[in-house]
Design a protein around this motif. Structure first.
Motif, PDB file in Angstrom:
ATOM      1  N   ASP A   1      -2.683   3.341   8.876  1.00  0.00           N
ATOM      2  CA  ASP A   1      -3.356   3.644   7.628  1.00  0.00           C
ATOM      3  C   ASP A   1      -4.658   4.398   7.854  1.00  0.00           C
ATOM      4  O   ASP A   1      -5.104   5.156   7.002  1.00  0.00           O
ATOM      5  CB  ASP A   1      -3.649   2.348   6.855  1.00  0.00           C
TER       6      ASP A   1
ATOM      7  N   SER B   1      -3.136   6.148   1.585  1.00  0.00           N
ATOM      8  CA  SER B   1      -3.461   4.742   1.831  1.00  0.00           C
ATOM      9  C   SER B   1      -3.439   3.953   0.529  1.00  0.00           C
ATOM     10  O   SER B   1      -2.995   2.801   0.484  1.00  0.00           O
ATOM     11  CB  SER B   1      -4.836   4.628   2.488  1.00  0.00           C
TER      12      SER B   1
ATOM     13  N   ARG C   1       0.158   3.188  -0.489  1.00  0.00           N
ATOM     14  CA  ARG C   1       0.731   2.080   0.282  1.00  0.00           C
ATOM     15  C   ARG C   1       0.139   0.747  -0.156  1.00  0.00           C
ATOM     16  O   ARG C   1       0.854  -0.246  -0.321  1.00  0.00           O
ATOM     17  CB  ARG C   1       0.496   2.310   1.776  1.00  0.00           C
TER      18      ARG C   1
ATOM     19  N   TRP D   1       1.611  -0.249  -3.487  1.00  0.00           N
ATOM     20  CA  TRP D   1       2.989  -0.728  -3.329  1.00  0.00           C
ATOM     21  C   TRP D   1       2.995  -2.179  -2.857  1.00  0.00           C
ATOM     22  O   TRP D   1       3.759  -3.009  -3.370  1.00  0.00           O
ATOM     23  CB  TRP D   1       3.741   0.146  -2.328  1.00  0.00           C
ATOM     24  N   ARG D   2       2.144  -2.504  -1.922  1.00  0.00           N
ATOM     25  CA  ARG D   2       2.104  -3.871  -1.394  1.00  0.00           C
ATOM     26  C   ARG D   2       1.664  -4.878  -2.446  1.00  0.00           C
ATOM     27  O   ARG D   2       2.020  -6.056  -2.364  1.00  0.00           O
ATOM     28  CB  ARG D   2       1.190  -3.925  -0.173  1.00  0.00           C
TER      29      ARG D   2
ATOM     30  N   ARG E   1       8.336   5.060  -5.594  1.00  0.00           N
ATOM     31  CA  ARG E   1       8.122   5.118  -4.148  1.00  0.00           C
ATOM     32  C   ARG E   1       9.453   5.084  -3.408  1.00  0.00           C
ATOM     33  O   ARG E   1       9.656   5.800  -2.430  1.00  0.00           O
ATOM     34  CB  ARG E   1       7.242   3.959  -3.693  1.00  0.00           C
TER      35      ARG E   1
ATOM     36  N   HIS F   1      11.112   7.451  -0.559  1.00  0.00           N
ATOM     37  CA  HIS F   1      11.490   6.921   0.745  1.00  0.00           C
ATOM     38  C   HIS F   1      12.907   7.358   1.122  1.00  0.00           C
ATOM     39  O   HIS F   1      13.160   7.734   2.275  1.00  0.00           O
ATOM     40  CB  HIS F   1      11.397   5.400   0.718  1.00  0.00           C
TER      41      HIS F   1
ATOM     42  N   GLU G   1       7.754   6.822   7.264  1.00  0.00           N
ATOM     43  CA  GLU G   1       6.769   6.078   6.480  1.00  0.00           C
ATOM     44  C   GLU G   1       5.629   6.982   6.035  1.00  0.00           C
ATOM     45  O   GLU G   1       5.136   6.882   4.904  1.00  0.00           O
ATOM     46  CB  GLU G   1       6.225   4.907   7.309  1.00  0.00           C
TER      47      GLU G   1
ATOM     48  N   ASP H   1       4.592   7.831   2.172  1.00  0.00           N
ATOM     49  CA  ASP H   1       3.237   7.707   1.620  1.00  0.00           C
ATOM     50  C   ASP H   1       2.764   9.012   0.993  1.00  0.00           C
ATOM     51  O   ASP H   1       2.122   9.013  -0.062  1.00  0.00           O
ATOM     52  CB  ASP H   1       2.263   7.274   2.717  1.00  0.00           C
TER      53      ASP H   1
END
Length: 292
Positions: free
Chosen positions: A3, A11, A14, A17-18, A165, A169, A239, A243
């Motif tokens: 990151d 960043s 991501r 998303w988390r 997202r 991906h 990944e 992002d």
């Protein structure tokens, strides 16, 4: 990916998303979600899963769903679609999906009505402007419109963010020359046990082993099934591309707005994350790892 090496919007994408993924994931990992489908006659998790997630497409067959979901074995998708539409209509499946998620969130976020309303409003305001060009699953969900109920609104906004997202991906995996099974085999060589991936995606041992041989021939997988340095670099590039593809909505976000959104989502996300198992088939890290 590292990151620290990412741009601020990457960043942010991501990190959000988390935070949003555990809210969405209650539809997969809670008894309320399972009961909503089963009470309507959708026995077995696959029928409920494919009916609910594919319902925004309408009464579709297995081919476009296998393509857009990507990691599932086509035969597994065909085992549920289109037969589930003989049990429930897509419209009914959407109702069941929303009801199951709402009931789960009502339990997990009990006593947090004000926080839920605030987070739902902030997240919905941000994701309603998502550009879904080239992203068929997020576009299908966007077309459903935003519900009024705060719990429904929170879940729908989180779902839009994760499917947006996810579409990116899938594009990154395809661009890396990986098919659905290969992407899982490579991931199993990195950080997620095969037992968390193969059974839920429905690939046979023969299909899994054939994918492993293809990856080994490319120098991406070692004989013991672990990813080689080249395999790790390839997946890191996937990944990073994911992002980048998810970063556009956050390029011009005001730092104060971002802090407000993050502060609003964090306690709700952690409450939802408590019902998940780790590791899990969706590759979501534990909340502590997400905060580092």
């Amino acid at each position: 990916m590292n990151d620290a090496a990412a741009t601020a919007p990457e960043s942010t994408a991501r990190a959000l998303w988390r935070l949003a993924e555990p809210v969405h994931a209650v539809t997969y990992f809670t008894p309320e979600a399972r009961a909503a489908y089963e009470d309507a006659g959708l026995r077995g998790w696959r029928r409920g899963y494919f009916a609910g997630r594919a319902a925004p497409f309408g009464p579709v067959g297995p081919e476009p769903v296998a393509a857009s979901f990507f990691g599932f074995a086509p035969a597994t998708v065909a085992g549920a679609l289109p037969s589930v539409w003989e049990i429930v209509s897509p419209g009914r499946a959407l109702e069941l999906r929303r009801a199951g998620a709402r009931n789960a969130l009502r339990r997990l976020l009990a006593g947090r009505d004000e926080e839920v309303g605030r987070a739902a409003g902030l997240l919905a305001e941000r994701v309603r402007a998502l550009d879904c060009g080239g992203r068929v699953l997020s576009a299908a969900n966007m077309a459903l419109g935003f519900p009024v109920d705060p719990l429904d609104r929170l879940w729908h906004a989180a779902t839009l963010l994760r499917e947006h997202r996810g579409d990116g991906h899938v594009a990154a995996l395809v661009a890396a020359g990986l098919d659905g099974c290969e992407s899982l085999v490579l991931r199993a060589g990195l950080d997620t046990p095969r037992s968390e991936l193969q059974p839920y995606r429905g690939w046979t041992d023969e299909e899994w082993d054939a994918a492993a041989r293809r990856l080994a021939a490319r120098g991406l997988l070692a004989p013991d099934g672990t990813a080689t340095d080249e395999g790790r670099l390839l997946y890191a590039s996937v990944e990073a591309a994911t992002d980048r593809a998810a970063a556009r909505p956050w390029q011009a976000v005001d730092p104060g707005e971002l802090r407000e959104l993050t502060d609003a989502l964090t306690p709700l996300s952690r409450a939802c994350a408590e019902v998940l198992r780790y590791p899990n088939p969706i590759g979501l890290p534990v909340p502590e790892a997400a905060a580092r």
